[in-house]
Design a protein around this motif. Structure first.
Motif, mmCIF file in Angstrom:
data_model
loop_
_atom_site.group_PDB
_atom_site.id
_atom_site.type_symbol
_atom_site.label_atom_id
_atom_site.label_comp_id
_atom_site.label_asym_id
_atom_site.label_seq_id
_atom_site.Cartn_x
_atom_site.Cartn_y
_atom_site.Cartn_z
ATOM 1 N N ASN A 240 0.869 -1.302 0.393
ATOM 2 C CA ASN A 240 -0.047 -0.615 -0.010
ATOM 3 C C ASN A 240 0.998 0.908 -0.008
ATOM 4 O OD1 ASN A 240 -2.549 -1.579 0.270
ATOM 5 N ND2 ASN A 240 -2.345 -1.407 2.033
ATOM 6 N N TYR A 241 0.425 2.393 -0.737
ATOM 7 C CA TYR A 241 0.831 3.720 -0.246
ATOM 8 C C TYR A 241 -0.918 4.471 -0.622
ATOM 9 C CZ TYR A 241 0.762 4.178 -5.391
ATOM 10 O OH TYR A 241 0.115 4.612 -7.185
ATOM 11 N N TYR A 242 0.425 6.081 -0.451
ATOM 12 C CA TYR A 242 -0.961 6.636 -0.733
ATOM 13 C C TYR A 242 -1.002 8.318 -1.640
ATOM 14 C CZ TYR A 242 -1.574 4.551 3.986
ATOM 15 O OH TYR A 242 -1.684 3.208 4.673
ATOM 16 N N SER A 243 -2.338 8.453 -2.108
ATOM 17 C CA SER A 243 -1.475 9.522 -3.275
ATOM 18 C C SER A 243 -2.992 10.370 -3.739
ATOM 19 C CB SER A 243 -1.591 8.865 -4.643
ATOM 20 O OG SER A 243 -1.501 9.651 -5.480
ATOM 21 N N CYS A 244 -3.126 11.704 -3.714
ATOM 22 C CA CYS A 244 -3.783 12.229 -3.705
ATOM 23 C C CYS A 244 -4.593 11.927 -5.338
ATOM 24 C CB CYS A 244 -3.196 13.399 -4.405
ATOM 25 S SG CYS A 244 -4.717 15.066 -4.774
ATOM 26 N N GLU A 245 -6.045 12.194 -5.250
ATOM 27 C CA GLU A 245 -7.250 11.547 -5.677
ATOM 28 C C GLU A 245 -7.274 12.361 -7.131
ATOM 29 O OE1 GLU A 245 -10.575 11.920 -4.266
ATOM 30 O OE2 GLU A 245 -10.395 13.603 -3.893
ATOM 31 N N LYS A 246 -6.472 13.363 -6.970
ATOM 32 C CA LYS A 246 -6.378 14.113 -8.579
ATOM 33 C C LYS A 246 -4.750 13.923 -9.467
ATOM 34 C CE LYS A 246 -9.245 18.023 -7.114
ATOM 35 N NZ LYS A 246 -8.666 19.526 -7.291
ATOM 36 N N TYR A 247 -4.083 12.677 -8.564
ATOM 37 C CA TYR A 247 -2.964 12.180 -8.922
ATOM 38 C C TYR A 247 -3.353 12.036 -10.963
ATOM 39 C CZ TYR A 247 1.140 10.002 -11.059
ATOM 40 O OH TYR A 247 2.055 9.443 -11.628
ATOM 41 N N PRO A 248 -2.615 12.427 -11.938
ATOM 42 C CA PRO A 248 -1.278 13.007 -11.989
ATOM 43 C C PRO A 248 -1.510 14.712 -12.080
ATOM 44 C CG PRO A 248 -1.943 12.297 -14.125
ATOM 45 C CD PRO A 248 -3.095 12.280 -13.799
ATOM 46 N N ASP A 249 -2.363 15.579 -11.941
ATOM 47 C CA ASP A 249 -2.565 16.408 -11.589
ATOM 48 C C ASP A 249 -1.677 16.872 -10.436
ATOM 49 O OD1 ASP A 249 -3.473 17.066 -13.808
ATOM 50 O OD2 ASP A 249 -6.041 16.775 -13.102
ATOM 51 N N CYS A 250 -1.545 16.446 -9.372
ATOM 52 C CA CYS A 250 -0.901 16.360 -8.466
ATOM 53 C C CYS A 250 -0.441 15.359 -7.914
ATOM 54 C CB CYS A 250 -2.233 16.739 -6.967
ATOM 55 S SG CYS A 250 -0.744 16.962 -5.359
ATOM 56 N N LYS A 251 0.855 15.891 -7.815
ATOM 57 C CA LYS A 251 1.983 14.657 -6.890
ATOM 58 C C LYS A 251 2.545 13.996 -6.180
ATOM 59 C CE LYS A 251 3.434 15.354 -11.634
ATOM 60 N NZ LYS A 251 2.628 13.965 -12.994
ATOM 61 N N PHE A 252 1.472 14.295 -5.235
ATOM 62 C CA PHE A 252 1.348 13.841 -4.051
ATOM 63 C C PHE A 252 1.437 12.246 -3.674
ATOM 64 C CE2 PHE A 252 -0.372 12.276 0.442
ATOM 65 C CZ PHE A 252 0.832 12.716 0.645
ATOM 66 N N THR A 253 2.508 11.668 -3.286
ATOM 67 C CA THR A 253 2.689 9.708 -2.858
ATOM 68 C C THR A 253 3.551 9.981 -1.575
ATOM 69 O OG1 THR A 253 4.438 9.930 -4.315
ATOM 70 C CG2 THR A 253 2.222 9.217 -4.996
ATOM 71 N N SER A 254 3.073 9.350 -0.959
ATOM 72 C CA SER A 254 3.713 8.877 -0.052
ATOM 73 C C SER A 254 3.310 7.193 1.154
ATOM 74 C CB SER A 254 3.190 9.567 1.526
ATOM 75 O OG SER A 254 3.639 8.994 2.657
ATOM 76 N N TRP A 255 4.938 6.606 1.111
ATOM 77 C CA TRP A 255 5.127 4.998 1.832
ATOM 78 C C TRP A 255 3.666 4.947 3.304
ATOM 79 C CZ3 TRP A 255 4.946 1.324 -1.341
ATOM 80 C CH2 TRP A 255 5.157 1.400 -2.644
ATOM 81 N N ASP A 256 4.038 5.901 4.033
ATOM 82 C CA ASP A 256 3.964 6.074 5.014
ATOM 83 C C ASP A 256 1.793 6.996 4.818
ATOM 84 O OD1 ASP A 256 6.629 5.255 6.112
ATOM 85 O OD2 ASP A 256 6.525 7.696 6.041
ATOM 86 N N MET A 257 1.539 7.092 5.565
ATOM 87 C CA MET A 257 0.172 7.094 5.955
ATOM 88 C C MET A 257 -0.813 7.912 6.284
ATOM 89 S SD MET A 257 -3.405 5.265 7.237
ATOM 90 C CE MET A 257 -3.238 5.472 9.503
ATOM 91 N N PRO A 258 -0.887 9.225 6.019
ATOM 92 C CA PRO A 258 -1.111 10.151 6.084
ATOM 93 C C PRO A 258 -2.070 10.589 8.018
ATOM 94 C CG PRO A 258 -0.917 10.997 4.386
ATOM 95 C CD PRO A 258 -0.730 9.248 3.792
ATOM 96 N N VAL A 259 -1.747 11.438 8.470
ATOM 97 C CA VAL A 259 -3.154 11.274 9.729
ATOM 98 C C VAL A 259 -3.375 12.491 9.631
ATOM 99 C CG1 VAL A 259 -3.355 10.891 12.397
ATOM 100 C CG2 VAL A 259 -1.397 10.114 11.186
ATOM 101 N N ASN A 260 -4.989 12.613 9.875
ATOM 102 C CA ASN A 260 -5.544 13.754 9.812
ATOM 103 C C ASN A 260 -5.468 14.719 11.262
ATOM 104 O OD1 ASN A 260 -7.107 16.024 8.981
ATOM 105 N ND2 ASN A 260 -8.832 14.860 9.217
ATOM 106 N N GLU A 261 -3.852 15.374 11.239
ATOM 107 C CA GLU A 261 -3.377 16.160 12.545
ATOM 108 C C GLU A 261 -2.534 16.763 12.013
ATOM 109 O OE1 GLU A 261 -1.600 14.714 17.047
ATOM 110 O OE2 GLU A 261 -3.207 13.004 15.303
#
Length: 182
Positions: free
Chosen positions: A125-146
């Motif tokens: 699993n990895y984490y990515s912006c739902e607007k990819y490829p327009d937004c290039k955000f990706t991460s192996w670590d899970m973002p926390v809403n904090e």
């Protein structure tokens, strides 16, 4: 002895090849045992096997209410070698596919859109912006809403660890996630 000297006995099955009518044989592959036509390479038919050597049931594709962006037909939910995905119901005329992504309740730190969980080719699993490829955000670590108490950047749960950390390397903020058993 060399590899050519070792003869492995052929294990025949009761499964009849759909394409040429021969009795299929058991072969071992990267993902376990499968039934293969003995007339390879003339006939390349194979079938997956269950753990007890029986042919695996082929699950019917599930029709969804999602429309194909290319042709307007409904998409179907299918299982492939990299997991579940959406495919156009008008295949092979339309070969459009979409990954099946689960959304998490955290805004993208780059553009503010949602973040989805995706799977790599190695089923990680990895984490990515739902607007990819327009937004290039990706991460192996899970973002926390904090937000980080030090630098106000988004915090992440480190992959495979019970640790929350700031992604800003200059900040260095971390804290352990308490066990829920206590």
């Amino acid at each position: 002895t060399s590899r050519e000297d070792i003869k492995i006995p052929v294990e025949e099955t009761d499964i009849i090849c759909d394409k040429c009518g021969s009795k299929m044989v058991v072969k071992a592959g990267r993902y376990g045992k499968f039934a293969a036509c003995p007339n390879y390479p003339d006939c390349k038919n194979t079938k997956p096997l269950t753990g007890d050597g029986k042919p695996a049931e082929k699950k019917e594709s599930e029709l969804t209410d999602i429309k194909c962006e290319l042709c307007g037909q409904f998409m179907v939910l299918r299982k492939g070698k990299y997991g579940m995905f959406y495919s156009c119901s008008d295949y092979p005329k339309c070969k459009n596919t979409k990954p099946l992504n689960k959304k998490i309740d955290v805004p993208c730190p780059v553009c503010g859109a949602g973040i989805v969980i995706k799977q790599s080719k190695k089923n990680t699993n990895y984490y990515s912006c739902e607007k990819y490829p327009d937004c290039k955000f990706t991460s192996w670590d899970m973002p926390v809403n904090e937000k980080c108490p030090k630098c106000k950047q988004l915090l992440y749960q480190k992959k495979g660890k019970q640790l929350i950390a700031c992604h800003n390397k200059d900040c260095g903020y971390t804290r352990e996630i308490p066990d829920e058993d206590n």
